[in-house]
Design a protein around this motif. Structure first.
Motif, PDB file in Angstrom:
ATOM      1  N   ARG A  94      10.483  39.690  19.049  1.00 24.93           N
ATOM      2  CA  ARG A  94      10.368  38.381  18.421  1.00 24.93           C
ATOM      3  C   ARG A  94       9.543  38.484  17.146  1.00 24.93           C
ATOM      4  NH1 ARG A  94       7.708  34.911  22.102  1.00 24.93           N
ATOM      5  NH2 ARG A  94       9.407  35.249  23.545  1.00 24.93           N
ATOM      6  N   GLU A 117      10.694  37.685  13.400  1.00 28.52           N
ATOM      7  CA  GLU A 117       9.941  36.754  12.567  1.00 28.52           C
ATOM      8  C   GLU A 117       9.629  37.381  11.223  1.00 28.52           C
ATOM      9  OE1 GLU A 117       9.870  33.712  13.762  1.00 28.52           O
ATOM     10  OE2 GLU A 117       9.362  33.480  11.650  1.00 28.52           O
ATOM     11  N   GLU A 163       5.510  27.474  -2.354  1.00 33.12           N
ATOM     12  CA  GLU A 163       4.462  28.484  -2.276  1.00 33.12           C
ATOM     13  C   GLU A 163       4.619  29.545  -3.359  1.00 33.12           C
ATOM     14  OE1 GLU A 163       2.699  30.689   1.548  1.00 33.12           O
ATOM     15  OE2 GLU A 163       4.217  29.174   1.997  1.00 33.12           O
ATOM     16  N   PRO A 203      -3.094  26.490  -4.874  1.00 27.40           N
ATOM     17  CA  PRO A 203      -1.729  26.095  -4.503  1.00 27.40           C
ATOM     18  C   PRO A 203      -1.676  25.322  -3.196  1.00 27.40           C
ATOM     19  CG  PRO A 203      -1.756  28.358  -5.226  1.00 27.40           C
ATOM     20  CD  PRO A 203      -3.170  27.914  -5.230  1.00 27.40           C
ATOM     21  N   ALA A 204      -2.443  25.792  -2.192  1.00 24.95           N
ATOM     22  CA  ALA A 204      -2.419  25.103  -0.905  1.00 24.95           C
ATOM     23  C   ALA A 204      -2.897  23.671  -1.056  1.00 24.95           C
ATOM     24  CB  ALA A 204      -3.303  25.854   0.091  1.00 24.95           C
ATOM     25  N   ILE A 250      -0.178  21.500  -2.885  1.00 25.74           N
ATOM     26  CA  ILE A 250       0.927  21.082  -2.017  1.00 25.74           C
ATOM     27  C   ILE A 250       0.471  19.993  -1.054  1.00 25.74           C
ATOM     28  CG2 ILE A 250       2.429  21.828  -0.159  1.00 25.74           C
ATOM     29  CD1 ILE A 250       2.811  24.407  -1.510  1.00 25.74           C
ATOM     30  N   THR A 251      -0.723  20.172  -0.484  1.00 26.74           N
ATOM     31  CA  THR A 251      -1.207  19.179   0.478  1.00 26.74           C
ATOM     32  C   THR A 251      -1.380  17.827  -0.178  1.00 26.74           C
ATOM     33  OG1 THR A 251      -2.462  21.010   1.397  1.00 26.74           O
ATOM     34  CG2 THR A 251      -2.891  18.843   2.294  1.00 26.74           C
ATOM     35  N   ARG A 304      -9.943  24.219  10.370  1.00 30.86           N
ATOM     36  CA  ARG A 304      -9.408  25.235   9.473  1.00 30.86           C
ATOM     37  C   ARG A 304      -9.686  26.637   9.990  1.00 30.86           C
ATOM     38  NH1 ARG A 304      -8.516  25.247   3.801  1.00 30.86           N
ATOM     39  NH2 ARG A 304      -8.131  27.411   3.224  1.00 30.86           N
ATOM     40  N   ALA A 343      -2.128  30.148   4.451  1.00 27.30           N
ATOM     41  CA  ALA A 343      -3.142  29.423   3.681  1.00 27.30           C
ATOM     42  C   ALA A 343      -2.753  27.970   3.486  1.00 27.30           C
ATOM     43  CB  ALA A 343      -3.355  30.105   2.329  1.00 27.30           C
ATOM     44  N   ILE A 344      -1.468  27.740   3.210  1.00 26.65           N
ATOM     45  CA  ILE A 344      -1.051  26.362   2.939  1.00 26.65           C
ATOM     46  C   ILE A 344      -1.108  25.525   4.212  1.00 26.65           C
ATOM     47  CG2 ILE A 344       0.839  24.927   2.138  1.00 26.65           C
ATOM     48  CD1 ILE A 344       1.502  26.923   0.123  1.00 26.65           C
ATOM     49  N   GLY A 362       6.278  30.473  24.161  1.00 28.85           N
ATOM     50  CA  GLY A 362       5.972  31.634  23.336  1.00 28.85           C
ATOM     51  C   GLY A 362       5.502  31.311  21.938  1.00 28.85           C
ATOM     52  N   ALA A 407       4.960  28.997  12.385  1.00 28.59           N
ATOM     53  CA  ALA A 407       6.372  29.288  12.119  1.00 28.59           C
ATOM     54  C   ALA A 407       6.797  30.533  12.891  1.00 28.59           C
ATOM     55  CB  ALA A 407       6.567  29.515  10.634  1.00 28.59           C
TER      56      ALA A 407
END
Lengths: 366, 127, 133
Positions: free
Chosen positions: A227, A231, A270, B86-87, B90-91, C23, C33-34, C68, C133
């Protein structure tokens, strides 16, 4: 199973005992009967009668084995014997020692077959009976004493009978003991074997289970690894499909192709922001020639990314909206706000240079 | 715990404030007051607020920055935000805060360059 | 689920503590990071809501796992006046106090899952989650 075993054994012993007693009894009866006839001694007839009683009792017991409980049968036998003993003791005092011994013998006879409580009562009764018998025999004289010859013969037979039965009983005890011991030993060794067998089984089962568990764990670890690999690959593909191209100093072009879903949109944003930050770009050109459609979602993505880019001090310009896309956008009433759009790259660069009075850094030729 | 005050430096007619620590609400409001006071006393024409070290900007801080932009504008000073991560960018956009009334530059250098190039006039970049 | 880290909200300093805690956990869990910024900002919004409307409350942050996938769960609870009209409060631009009222809808946009429970006079609990993700 042990109790049944016991019962079967008891039945066997009892059968054996009465099988001995029957011939002895009948034999004695015949002898006494013959003697009574020969010597015209009513005493002998009396003896014959008592032995007959015992024989009948024995036959009855033999016949009733299986139909009545064993203690009952044994009790009947004992009572018959006691009757005989009392009668003989009283009528023929000469037999007293033998008959008293016979009394003890009856208790010994009953021993293996009756429960302890009954045995206790029997013993007590027997003891009392012997006392009464001795007393009565001493002081009650019914018949004249037998002639010595007869008395001796009587003595002989009675003693023989009693001794025979006693010996039989002793032998039975011995046999019982031996069998019991054997049984115990066999049972014990069987148990030990069974235990060893069980332990072996348990050990085997545990080993199998452990193997299975290891298998499962290994598989789970494999799956996790796969997995993660998947990813990583997905991430790599995502990044690869969103390249940023620096054209002039401070200008970045980003061709957008394919579908722009939320996952890709995040990556686009990003990457763009990262590139702007790294290269100090002041302009980003989104080339959307490769976008088949610009719907609400895509427009949203473009607007958001533009706003974010602007927060970093650069501006966004869009190039390459196709005729059909333009039509759809207007139909959907999508507004790109104030994002400037140009037909192609050249126009885009030229137009933006004009609009912002952007000065080319360094490289001034004199 | 007393809120640490954000230092405001002066270069020519431009004020520079670099926000280094996590901005508590109280510190932010204090900063706004300090900044306006400084603009008043120094007659500054430009303000650069550097957010390079800021990792989280929520709606309160965002609005505050927008307000600062407007207030300074009223007092004749142009605000430029520099160094947004950047983070954070975007936020902010996802929160719905696009800070249209504030100018932006990638870093302090470029921010200063903006002023030197004479683009001090209040006017939006492409929103 | 690991044991949750709790931060009591009583002042504006605590808002910063809460978002830093969130955080840090997000970083530990491997969020980019985002996403870290999104989570921290969402926590900041929700914590500020607690501070502004209820005066005090708690923010709990912990890891969650489902099929998972790993994620972060944030629970912001207070015993304040509660929300009378939940629909209205989730619209952009609505606010009963100073400010433009971006707290709740903003936090919802930044997170993957968002649940608002509130009872007038009893209190409010906001639970939200973001998945790696």
């Amino acid at each position: 199973m042990d109790r049944q075993h016991d019962l079967a054994d008891q039945v066997a012993w009892l059968r054996q005992t009465v099988q001995w007693m029957i011939p002895i009894g009948i034999g004695s009866t015949l002898i006494y009967g013959a003697g009574a006839a020969l010597f015209a001694q009513p005493l002998l007839a009396l003896m014959a009668g008592t032995t007959l009683l015992v024989s009948i009792a024995s036959v009855w017991v033999r016949w009733s084995i299986g139909r009545r409980s064993i203690p009952t049968l044994v009790l009947a036998l004992v009572l018959a014997l006691w009757t005989t003993i009392v009668v003989v003791s009283i009528t023929i005092p000469a037999t007293l020692p033998g008959t008293v011994a016979a009394l003890v013998m009856t208790i010994a006879l009953a021993l293996p077959y009756v429960p302890s409580a009954m045995l206790r009562w029997l013993s007590l009764a027997g003891w009392l009976l012997s006392l009464i018998t001795v007393v009565l025999a001493r002081y009650l004289t019914i018949f004249a004493p037998l002639p010595q010859q007869v008395a001796d013969m009587l003595y002989f037979f009675v003693t023989l009978a009693v001794v025979a039965v006693c010996l039989l009983l002793l032998w039975q005890f011995h046999a019982r003991l031996t069998t019991s011991l054997q049984h115990a030993q066999t049972a014990n060794s069987a148990l030990v074997q069974a235990q060893a067998g069980l332990e072996a089984q348990v050990a085997e089962r545990t080993a199998t289970l452990r193997n299975a568990l290891d298998d499962v764990e290994a598989r789970a670890a494999d799956q996790t690894r796969m997995r993660e690999e998947l990813e990583q690959q997905r991430e790599a593909i995502r990044e690869l499909s969103v390249p940023v191209i620096p054209v002039l100093v401070g200008v970045l072009v980003m061709p957008l192709v394919g579908a722009l879903d939320s996952a890709r949109a995040a990556v686009v944003a990003e990457q763009v922001l990262h590139a702007v930050e790294q290269r100090g770009a002041r302009m980003v050109i989104f080339d959307v020639t490769g976008l088949p459609i610009i719907d609400t979602q895509v427009a949203q993505v473009l607007l958001h990314t533009t706003a974010a880019v602007r927060l970093l001090g650069a501006q966004v310009v869009i190039v390459g909206i196709r005729p059909e896309v333009a039509q759809t956008m207007v139909t959907l009433q999508l507004d790109l706000g104030a994002i400037a759009t140009y037909p192609d790259l050249q126009e885009a660069v030229a137009g933006t240079l004009r609009a912002t009075g952007w000065r080319q850094p360094e490289r001034v030729r004199t | 715990m007393e809120a640490l005050r954000i230092p405001i430096l002066k270069i020519g007619a431009t004020l520079i404030a670099s926000i280094q620590t996590e901005l508590h609400d109280a510190s932010a409001v204090q900063f706004k007051d300090d900044l306006l006071e400084r603009i008043h006393t120094t007659r500054a024409r430009g303000v650069i607020i550097d957010l390079t070290a800021v990792e989280v900007v929520d709606s309160f801080i965002g609005r505050l920055i927008s307000d600062i932009g407007a207030m300074c504008g009223l007092m004749g000073a142009q605000v430029v935000l520099t160094g947004l991560q950047p983070a954070v960018a975007i936020t902010l956009v996802e929160l719905g805060l696009e800070l249209p009334r504030v100018q932006t530059a990638l870093n302090l250098e470029k921010g200063l360059a903006l002023f030197q190039n004479g683009s001090r006039e209040a006017g939006d970049d492409q929103p | 689920m690991t044991s949750p880290k709790q931060v009591a909200i009583r002042s504006d300093f605590d808002i910063v503590t809460a978002r830093t805690t969130a955080r840090d956990l997000a970083k530990q869990l491997g969020f980019g990071a985002i996403d870290q910024a999104r989570i921290a900002t969402a926590v900041s919004e929700l914590a500020r809501n607690i501070f502004l409307y209820a005066g005090m409350g708690t923010v709990s942050v912990c890891m969650v796992e489902l099929r998972g996938r790993r994620g972060i769960e944030i629970v912001c609870a207070d015993s304040g006046p509660g929300i009378a009209d939940m629909e209205r409060v989730m619209q952009d631009g609505y606010s009963t106090s100073r400010g433009m009222g971006m707290g709740l809808p903003g936090a919802k946009r930044l997170m993957d899952e968002f649940d608002l429970q509130s009872q007038e006079g009893v209190g409010t609990t906001v639970t939200c989650r973001k998945w790696r993700a």
